[in-house]
Design an enzyme around this catalytic site. Structure first.
Site, mmCIF file in Angstrom:
data_model
loop_
_atom_site.group_PDB
_atom_site.id
_atom_site.type_symbol
_atom_site.label_atom_id
_atom_site.label_comp_id
_atom_site.label_asym_id
_atom_site.label_seq_id
_atom_site.Cartn_x
_atom_site.Cartn_y
_atom_site.Cartn_z
ATOM 1 N N CYS A 25 0.820 -1.208 0.000
ATOM 2 C CA CYS A 25 0.000 0.000 0.000
ATOM 3 C C CYS A 25 0.857 1.263 0.000
ATOM 4 O O CYS A 25 1.550 1.555 0.980
ATOM 5 C CB CYS A 25 -0.928 0.010 1.205
ATOM 6 S SG CYS A 25 -1.948 1.513 1.310
ATOM 7 N N GLY A 68 -6.494 5.245 2.259
ATOM 8 C CA GLY A 68 -7.292 4.379 3.089
ATOM 9 C C GLY A 68 -8.494 3.745 2.400
ATOM 10 O O GLY A 68 -8.530 3.543 1.218
ATOM 11 N N SER A 124 -10.699 -2.151 -6.131
ATOM 12 C CA SER A 124 -9.334 -2.684 -6.186
ATOM 13 C C SER A 124 -9.390 -4.203 -6.033
ATOM 14 O O SER A 124 -9.760 -4.719 -4.978
ATOM 15 C CB SER A 124 -8.481 -2.069 -5.073
ATOM 16 O OG SER A 124 -8.391 -0.670 -5.228
ATOM 17 N N ARG A 136 -3.200 -8.611 -0.559
ATOM 18 C CA ARG A 136 -4.343 -7.878 -0.005
ATOM 19 C C ARG A 136 -4.987 -8.677 1.126
ATOM 20 O O ARG A 136 -5.975 -9.388 0.929
ATOM 21 C CB ARG A 136 -5.355 -7.583 -1.113
ATOM 22 C CG ARG A 136 -4.840 -6.614 -2.174
ATOM 23 C CD ARG A 136 -5.937 -6.272 -3.159
ATOM 24 N NE ARG A 136 -5.524 -5.326 -4.165
ATOM 25 C CZ ARG A 136 -5.587 -3.995 -4.044
ATOM 26 N NH1 ARG A 136 -6.031 -3.468 -2.915
ATOM 27 N NH2 ARG A 136 -5.205 -3.202 -5.016
ATOM 28 N N CYS A 255 -3.241 11.491 -15.816
ATOM 29 C CA CYS A 255 -2.272 12.549 -15.523
ATOM 30 C C CYS A 255 -0.839 12.041 -15.613
ATOM 31 O O CYS A 255 0.070 12.809 -15.938
ATOM 32 C CB CYS A 255 -2.550 13.148 -14.141
ATOM 33 S SG CYS A 255 -2.197 12.081 -12.744
ATOM 34 N N CYS A 261 2.785 17.140 -14.191
ATOM 35 C CA CYS A 261 1.745 16.980 -13.179
ATOM 36 C C CYS A 261 0.580 17.912 -13.480
ATOM 37 O O CYS A 261 0.757 18.963 -14.106
ATOM 38 C CB CYS A 261 2.315 17.263 -11.789
ATOM 39 S SG CYS A 261 3.543 16.040 -11.254
ATOM 40 N N ASP A 277 -1.970 12.774 -4.884
ATOM 41 C CA ASP A 277 -2.124 11.620 -4.006
ATOM 42 C C ASP A 277 -0.783 10.972 -3.688
ATOM 43 O O ASP A 277 -0.598 10.372 -2.632
ATOM 44 C CB ASP A 277 -3.054 10.600 -4.696
ATOM 45 C CG ASP A 277 -3.594 9.576 -3.725
ATOM 46 O OD1 ASP A 277 -3.738 9.896 -2.537
ATOM 47 O OD2 ASP A 277 -3.895 8.447 -4.166
ATOM 48 N N CYS A 317 15.528 10.704 -21.909
ATOM 49 C CA CYS A 317 14.090 10.601 -22.161
ATOM 50 C C CYS A 317 13.676 11.483 -23.345
ATOM 51 O O CYS A 317 12.942 11.051 -24.236
ATOM 52 C CB CYS A 317 13.304 11.012 -20.923
ATOM 53 S SG CYS A 317 13.441 9.867 -19.544
ATOM 54 N N CYS A 326 5.422 8.010 -24.064
ATOM 55 C CA CYS A 326 5.707 7.773 -22.650
ATOM 56 C C CYS A 326 5.625 9.058 -21.832
ATOM 57 O O CYS A 326 5.170 9.050 -20.693
ATOM 58 C CB CYS A 326 7.094 7.145 -22.536
ATOM 59 S SG CYS A 326 7.766 7.073 -20.879
#
Length: 371
Positions: A25, A68, A124, A136, A255, A261, A277, A317, A326
């Protein structure tokens, strides 16, 4: 109303609290790397400030609930959210609701609520019970797949729109045939496969997913996907959809594939706001929704140059022939040693083997749309 602008709010009503203890996680790991790991459950006052200030922005609003495990705050909390939303929205408000869950608490009442309020639910589930239960596990040490399957059945019975999110580990990648077939057997035709993130402070990169294994997985998944399309299954795989959109000349919707970003607001249970996140860390805090506005958060994001820093890519890159597809990857997936996309080799394997087929699909869609 500015319908072209979307206010994307990722809300964590239960903070990092979860009834599972998945060993991979990323958010639990992330929370332990800040001064206050868990912020408890979100109060109604904080909820109200999120909603009230959102509609003051006069644009489309996406409410995205994650954790969570967001269901732990209780169904009554979400019923209150909708009640308060109805209080503050205007007649022309455009609202979207998304709910990402481990699925273990989704009973008939939750499913009915999602249906009645037009929620898109992401569950999930790692595609196959045996593989799912490797990582999990419930906090009591028991397996979780049986509960997840029950939750999926409730969503399907109630007619809720849902998709499946699978975290790609070595186990998932090496067993993709049975994982993919397991998803088809559950009539899960909207699928996301997310490469597993490594713990933030561990030096052992690729702890859960080897790049070569991931590359082979991507090739095999593509072959399984195109075969199922030929067999009449209308399967959507988010990663592949984005590659095809780029080849068609459209911007990607994910994204992590935009090359930089994006503007979003992650709101913790105590009202603290972060730009992503993957970066809910003390050094990235933008402010608090209880005392500040979304415009204030925008100013702080600019001040810490969060988006600007994401535009910096290694020369290797930029010179790569596949860079336009990419885009250098998400910064959270950057190698600690080279700052290069950790799964660069994986994507090269996929494009070397299947780019011509991606292009064929994109060209066929373009030709069909031109008719």
């Amino acid at each position: 109303m500015n319908t072209n602008k979307v206010l994307s709010l990722m809300i964590k009503p239960s903070s990092s609290t979860c009834n599972l203890k998945c060993d991979y996680c990323f958010y639990l790991d992330e929370s332990f790397n800040r001064e206050s790991p868990n912020r408890g459950f979100m109060s109604y006052d904080t909820m109200e400030n999120i909603i009230k200030k959102a509609f003051e922005m006069d644009c489309r609003v996406s409410f995205i609930f994650q954790g969570g495990e967001p269901s732990l705050v209780g169904l009554a909390w979400f019923e209150k959210f909708i009640e308060m939303e109805n209080l503050y929205k205007s007649d022309d408000s455009i609202i979207e609701h998304f709910f990402q869950t481990n699925g273990t608490n989704i009973d008939e009442n939750w499913a009915k609520f999602f249906k009645d309020n037009n929620f898109l639910v992401g569950v999930s589930y790692d595609g196959h019970n045996r593989i799912h239960d490797i990582h999990r596990i419930q906090v009591n040490g028991k397996k979780s797949s049986r509960l997840v399957n029950k939750g999926l059945t409730n969503l399907k019975t109630e007619g809720v729109e849902y998709n499946i999110l699978s975290v790609v580990t070595n186990e998932v990648a090496e067993n993709i045939d049975i994982v993919y077939q397991g998803l088809l057997d559950k009539e899960a035709y909207f699928q996301q496969f997310i490469a597993c993130l490594d713990p933030m402070l561990e030096s052992n990169e690729n702890k859960y997913l080897d790049p070569v294994v991931y590359g082979k997985f991507l090739i095999r998944l593509f072959d399984l996907w195109t075969r199922s399309l030929d067999d009449g299954y209308n399967v959507s795989i988010r990663l592949f959809n984005n590659f095809i959109s780029i080849l068609m000349g459209y911007p990607p919707e994910a994204c992590d594939m935009m090359g930089n970003c994006s503007i979003q607001y992650v709101i913790e249970a105590d009202g603290d706001v972060y730009p992503c996140d993957f970066f809910c860390l003390d050094s990235y805090k933008l402010g608090n929704i209880n005392t500040e506005s979304y415009s204030d958060f925008d100013k702080q994001r600019t001040e810490i140059k969060f988006i600007e820093k994401s535009l910096i890519k290694p020369d290797e890159c930029i010179k790569c022939k596949y860079f336009n597809l990419c885009r250098g990857g998400c910064p959270r997936y950057a190698s600690k040693e080279t700052n290069k996309f950790r799964f660069c080799e994986s994507y090269k394997m996929l494009f070397d083997a299947r780019l011509d087929q991606f292009e064929k699909i994109a060209n066929n869609i373009i030709a069909h749309e031109a008719k």
